[in-house]
Design a protein around this motif. Structure first.
Motif, PDB file in Angstrom:
ATOM      1  N   ALA A  59     -38.077  38.455 -11.863  1.00 24.24           N
ATOM      2  CA  ALA A  59     -38.001  37.152 -11.197  1.00 24.24           C
ATOM      3  C   ALA A  59     -39.065  36.222 -11.758  1.00 24.24           C
ATOM      4  O   ALA A  59     -40.115  36.665 -12.224  1.00 24.24           O
ATOM      5  N   HIS A  61     -41.730  33.494 -10.703  1.00 28.33           N
ATOM      6  CA  HIS A  61     -42.448  33.017  -9.525  1.00 28.33           C
ATOM      7  C   HIS A  61     -42.932  31.598  -9.789  1.00 28.33           C
ATOM      8  O   HIS A  61     -43.265  31.247 -10.925  1.00 28.33           O
ATOM      9  N   SER A  82     -38.670  32.838   0.770  1.00 34.89           N
ATOM     10  CA  SER A  82     -39.495  33.669  -0.119  1.00 34.89           C
ATOM     11  C   SER A  82     -40.932  33.159  -0.206  1.00 34.89           C
ATOM     12  O   SER A  82     -41.813  33.865  -0.704  1.00 34.89           O
ATOM     13  N   THR A 105     -40.243  32.715  -5.214  1.00 32.97           N
ATOM     14  CA  THR A 105     -39.577  33.437  -6.294  1.00 32.97           C
ATOM     15  C   THR A 105     -38.143  32.949  -6.475  1.00 32.97           C
ATOM     16  O   THR A 105     -37.492  32.543  -5.507  1.00 32.97           O
ATOM     17  N   HIS A 107     -35.763  34.939  -7.350  1.00 31.46           N
ATOM     18  CA  HIS A 107     -34.847  36.052  -7.057  1.00 31.46           C
ATOM     19  C   HIS A 107     -34.382  35.956  -5.606  1.00 31.46           C
ATOM     20  O   HIS A 107     -34.833  36.682  -4.723  1.00 31.46           O
TER      21      HIS A 107
END
Length: 134
Positions: A59, A61, A82, A105, A107
């Motif tokens: 991922a 960030h 997140s 993130t 993801h």
């Protein structure tokens, strides 16, 4: 009476045309494109918000500063679950003492829409890629 109304009407027209009074103008600033606040490329990310080689996907960030205000923090968390908020940390974004550092993130579902919503907030000035120290 009629001439008084005509005089008022003429004065109003002159004032409006001269620009002395701006009706509905307010103190608005030109809109900033939210995409311009995101300082990294999203092109390398797949649909899951991951990048890198197939056997090493990870991922991305990101970080940004917000005012040190519980309402701003709640607004950011409502957009991006997140997000982790760090009070008193500068990060690479160099948040001031009057700001919180936010780290999120890519993801997550709809990560691009999430980033654009965050970037649309007037108090978010820039969203930078976050690099963690080893």
């Amino acid at each position: 009476m009629r001439s008084c109304k005509n005089l008022i009407l003429m004065i109003t027209v002159v004032v409006l045309v001269s620009g002395a009074v701006r009706v509905g103008a307010g103190e608005e600033k030109p809109a900033i494109d939210p995409k311009s606040k995101i300082t990294f490329s999203l092109k390398e990310l797949n649909d899951s918000g991951l990048y890198g080689p197939p056997d090493g996907l990870r991922a991305l960030h990101y970080e940004f500063c917000i005012p040190a205000d519980p309402q701003a923090a709640a607004q950011v968390k409502a957009i991006d679950p997140s997000i982790v908020i760090h009070e008193g940390s500068q990060g690479r974004s160099k948040c001031s003492r009057e700001e919180y550092l936010c780290i999120g993130t890519t993801h997550q579902p709809e990560f691009q829409a999430v980033l654009l919503k965050l970037a649309s907030l007037p108090f978010v000035k820039q969203i930078n890629q976050c690099f963690f120290e080893k």
